[in-house]
Every structure is written in structure tokens, then in C-alpha cells.
Design an enzyme around this catalytic site. Structure first.
Site, PDB file in Angstrom:
ATOM      1  N   GLU A 120       0.793  -1.243   0.000  1.00 36.85           N
ATOM      2  CA  GLU A 120       0.000   0.000   0.000  1.00 36.85           C
ATOM      3  C   GLU A 120       0.824   1.292   0.000  1.00 36.85           C
ATOM      4  OE1 GLU A 120      -2.432  -0.579   3.469  1.00 36.85           O
ATOM      5  OE2 GLU A 120      -3.637  -2.118   2.509  1.00 36.85           O
ATOM      6  N   GLU A 151      -6.108 -11.045  -0.863  1.00 35.68           N
ATOM      7  CA  GLU A 151      -6.862 -10.873   0.392  1.00 35.68           C
ATOM      8  C   GLU A 151      -8.363 -10.890   0.118  1.00 35.68           C
ATOM      9  OE1 GLU A 151      -5.427  -7.510   2.696  1.00 35.68           O
ATOM     10  OE2 GLU A 151      -3.383  -7.785   2.006  1.00 35.68           O
TER      11      GLU A 151
HETATM   12  C1  GLA Z   1      -4.764  -4.732   4.554  1.00 35.31           C
HETATM   13  C2  GLA Z   1      -3.512  -5.532   4.880  1.00 35.31           C
HETATM   14  C3  GLA Z   1      -3.827  -6.829   5.541  1.00 35.31           C
HETATM   15  C4  GLA Z   1      -4.889  -6.693   6.592  1.00 35.31           C
HETATM   16  C5  GLA Z   1      -6.091  -6.028   6.016  1.00 35.31           C
HETATM   17  C6  GLA Z   1      -7.163  -5.869   7.037  1.00 35.31           C
HETATM   18  O1  GLA Z   1      -5.413  -5.157   3.459  1.00 35.31           O
HETATM   19  O2  GLA Z   1      -2.722  -5.783   3.758  1.00 35.31           O
HETATM   20  O3  GLA Z   1      -2.676  -7.336   6.126  1.00 35.31           O
HETATM   21  O4  GLA Z   1      -4.380  -5.949   7.660  1.00 35.31           O
HETATM   22  O5  GLA Z   1      -5.715  -4.742   5.567  1.00 35.31           O
HETATM   23  O6  GLA Z   1      -7.174  -6.825   7.986  1.00 35.31           O
END
Ligand code: GLA
Length: 392
Positions: free
Chosen positions: A175, A303
Site C-alpha cells: 500500500e 486478500e
Molecule cells: C490490509 C492488509 C492486511 C490486513 C487487512 C485488514 O489489506 O494488507 O494485512 O491488515 O488490511 O485486515
């Protein structure tokens, strides 16, 4: 002898009954959506990962605790790749300078090795869940660029070296692109960036590569379906690649919802505005994958979850209504249709959490309450969306 063959017969009968029962359950559980699906007995015994053996590994984000007992068995049955939900993040591994906590991360790697599973490392550099000490000097003032980079190097080198040959891919950087204003995205103004400038990005990848030249190195980001953010992410990656920085893949976090690919949790967390995604969700996902693949990078969905709430203004806590359920089924089917179509560039799909029993989204404010975002229900049983994803 007699006892042995009695045992054999009993086991075969038992497996047969389980298969039959599951098959019958499949028929009735899918009947609610107006479609009756009859899976073969063999299919009804498969875990999610088994349906995708010819496509990509299916992963899940776990805590070390979830690897025990019933949940451990569930993980082994359905997944063949693991991500640490938290315990490999910088602050958890190195809460103070030189103080390392390996135990929990080791448990995940050990479980994966014992069960022939892959591990994605997550993550080496992030603005969140990172000890403040990284950015402070001994007097508590802002540390110099040299000191911050030296610490980053030490962190990355220690972590990647420890798991060399055991962790096949790393989210090196998480990010780095800002999300605040879709018309004006640029680098996120993190301490990494304000102290070190762009250099921390190229260096992070170089140090990870030096520590394990075989590891596949990812840049991991959310909201890349937003065209402005996607473009900025693309530009950053292109620039780095042109400089010879060892980046091998892009992780699309894919915290989506039934209204389209928007990152509900992060938007809530940061109190930011909603993004309008032009085109259909399907187009946005497809364009993201194609754009990053055009740089010669592999893509992983890192994710994945699909909330039943579409925005922070969506009616709060309606529960898992049939309408929302159907939208989720359709969304998951669409997303996996795209993933399979893109199997030449997609090298992994990972879910964020195991089942609707507990998702990180449920504890987020302002929308505390259940988001039902996964393929398994609160009893860890396949939902209707599961059967849409495995029937192809
Ligand atoms: C982001 C991070 C993850 C996690 C999510 C929320 O996407 O990359 O590691 O912390 O937020 O849980």
C-alpha cells in the site's frame, strides 16, 4: 485378518455414506437459488483447492491459533497456501529494535511444511502495524534517512533469510499509493516516503531479492480497480522495473463487496469518500489484471473477501438476506470465472480469513456487525457461493 477386512469394509461404507450425504446436501442446499446442482461423489469429497489444482493455489489468511483442531483440519481440507493474517507484519516480528518474535510466524511455516502447503510472506514494509521505533532516533526525534533505510535492510534481511526456501513469495511492499482523492493519487505520505523518498521502494525489493533470490516478490495494493489508482500504481511499477528493481508480481488485495470491487474496510477506516468504479465490476477486475500483466508481472489475488454491504451508507446490519446472498453468489461466480480465464497470469488466490464465523470486517467501525464475506458459513460449511465457484 478378519478384523482388518471388517475395518476396511466399515471405512469404505463410512466414506460412501459421507459422500452420499454430502451429495444429497449439495442438491438441497443449492435448490434454494432455484438451481439444483448434483456433484459426483468424488467432487463432493474435494476441498476448494482440489477443484483448482489445474489453475492456481487457493490460500487463506490464518492466525497460528486457527491451525489447531477442527479449524486446522478445515484449513488442510480446503486450502494449499497460507498467509499470516498478522504475525509476520513488521511490528509483530520486531516490536523493538533487535527484539525478534519468531515463534508465532514459525508455527504457520511449520504447519505449512508439515502439510505440503505453500506460504506467502506478508509483509516486509508497510506504513501500518510497524513499530514507531523504526522512524525515531535515540532521542525520540525523527530518524535520518540513513538510519531508517539501515533498519529496513536489517528487518528484511533477517526475515527473508530465516524463511528462505520455505516462503515462496513475499509481499515486499504494502500500500504505497495514496487513496485519498481519486483525481490526485500519488505516493502515500507515510513516514517511509517522507523520510526516505522513493528510494525505500527500490531498496526494499533489492534487499529481499538478495536475501532469497528464488522468492517471488510482490507489490501488494488495494483499490487497484479504481482507474486513477491503478494508473498510478502502474506508473510506479513501470518506473521501478525500468530501473531493474526485482519486482515479480502484483498482489490485488480484492477486499470487494457485492456492489463491486471497492475496499469497504479501508475506506471506513480512513474516513475517505467512496469511489465510483466506471463500467461493471467485471470490467474493472479484468482491466486491473490485464494492465499489470502487460508489465510482464504475475498477478495474485491476495486478500479476497466479498462483503454483503456495498458502502458505508448501505443499510446497516440487515443480515444475510436472500437478495444479498444472491448478489454475493453472482459476484463470486463472476470473479472466479475471470480468475480462471486469466490463469496464465494469476498464480494464486488467497481468502482473507476462513469463514463467516469471523472476518476482520466484522469488527470494523463504523459498521460493526457481520459482513458474511467468505465462501464458508458460520459453521464452516460451504455456502451456495462455494458451489458456484467450484462448478465449472
Ligand atoms: C490490509 C492488509 C492486511 C490486513 C487487512 C485488514 O489489506 O494488507 O494485512 O491488515 O488490511 O485486515
Amino acid at each position: 485378518m478378519i478384523i482388518k477386512s471388517f475395518f476396511k469394509v466399515t471405512m469404505v461404507t463410512f466414506i460412501g455414506v459421507v459422500a452420499l450425504t454430502t451429495g444429497i446436501m449439495l442438491m438441497s442446499s443449492c435448490g434454494g437459488s432455484g438451481r439444483v446442482k448434483i456433484l459426483s461423489e468424488a467432487d463432493s469429497l474435494k476441498g476448494l483447492k482440489d477443484f483448482y489444482l489445474d489453475y492456481f493455489p487457493i490460500g487463506v489468511a490464518v492466525s497460528p491459533r486457527s491451525l489447531q483442531g477442527e479449524q486446522g483440519e478445515f484449513i488442510k481440507h480446503h486450502f494449499n497456501s497460507l498467509t499470516a493474517e498478522n504475525v509476520m507484519k513488521p511490528q509483530l516480528l520486531q516490536p523493538q529494535e533487535g527484539k525478534w518474535n519468531w515463534e508465532e510466524a514459525d508455527k504457520i511455516v511449520g504447519f505449512a511444511q508439515a502439510n505440503g502447503m505453500k506460504v506467502r510472506g506478508h509483509n516486509l514494509c508497510w506504513h501500518s502495524q510497524t513499530g514507531e521505533w523504526m522512524f525515531k532516533d535515540s532521542l525520540g526525534n525523527q530518524a535520518s534517512k540513513e538510519l531508517v533505510l539501515a533498519r529496513l535492510k536489517e528487518h528484511i534481511t533477517q526475515v527473508v533469510t530465516r524463511y528462505k526456501g520455505k516462503i515462496y513469495a513475499w509481499d515486499v511492499l504494502n500500500e504505497a499509493i495514496d487513496n485519498a482523492d481519486p483525481a490526485n493519487v500519488g505516493y502515500r505520505q507515510t513516514q517511509w516516503y517522507t523520510i526516505c523518498g522513493e528510494e525505500f521502494i527500490s531498496k526494499a525489493f533489492q534487499w529481499a531479492h538478495e536475501a532469497d533470490p528464488d522468492a517471488i516478490l510482490f507489490y501488494n495494493e488495494y483499490n487497484t480497480e479504481n482507474p486513477a489508482k491503478r494508473e498510478k500504481t502502474y506508473e510506479m511499477l513501470k518506473k521501478m522495473l525500468d530501473q531493474g528493481v526485482p519486482i515479480h508480481g502484483v498482489g490485488l488485495q480484492a477486499h470487494w463487496n457485492i456492489g463491486g470491487p471497492r475496499h469497504v474496510g479501508q475506506l471506513h477506516q480512513q474516513g475517505e469518500g467512496e469511489f465510483v468504479i466506471p463500467g461493471t465490476s467485471e470490467d474493472a477486475i479484468r482491466e486491473s489484471i490485464d494492465k499489470f500483466a502487460s508489465l510482464g508481472l504475475v498477478v495474485q489475488i491476495t486478500e479476497l473477501d466479498v462483503s454483503i454491504y456495498t458502502s458505508k451508507t448501505d443499510t446497516i446490519n440487515t443480515g444475510f438476506t436472500p437478495e444479498r446472498e444472491q448478489k454475493q453468489i453472482d459476484f463470486y461466480k463472476m470473479a472466479f470465472d475471470v480468475f480462471r480465464e486469466k490463469k496464465d497470469v494469476i498464480t494464486g488466490v488467497t481468502f482473507w480469513n476462513l469463514s463467516d464465523r469471523g472476518s476482520w470486517l466484522d469488527s470494523r467501525t463504523p459498521r460493526r456487525g457481520k459482513h458474511y464475506p467468505l465462501l464458508f458459513d458460520e459453521n464452516m460449511k460451504p455456502k451456495k457461493a462455494f458451489w458456484e465457484v467450484v462448478k465449472f
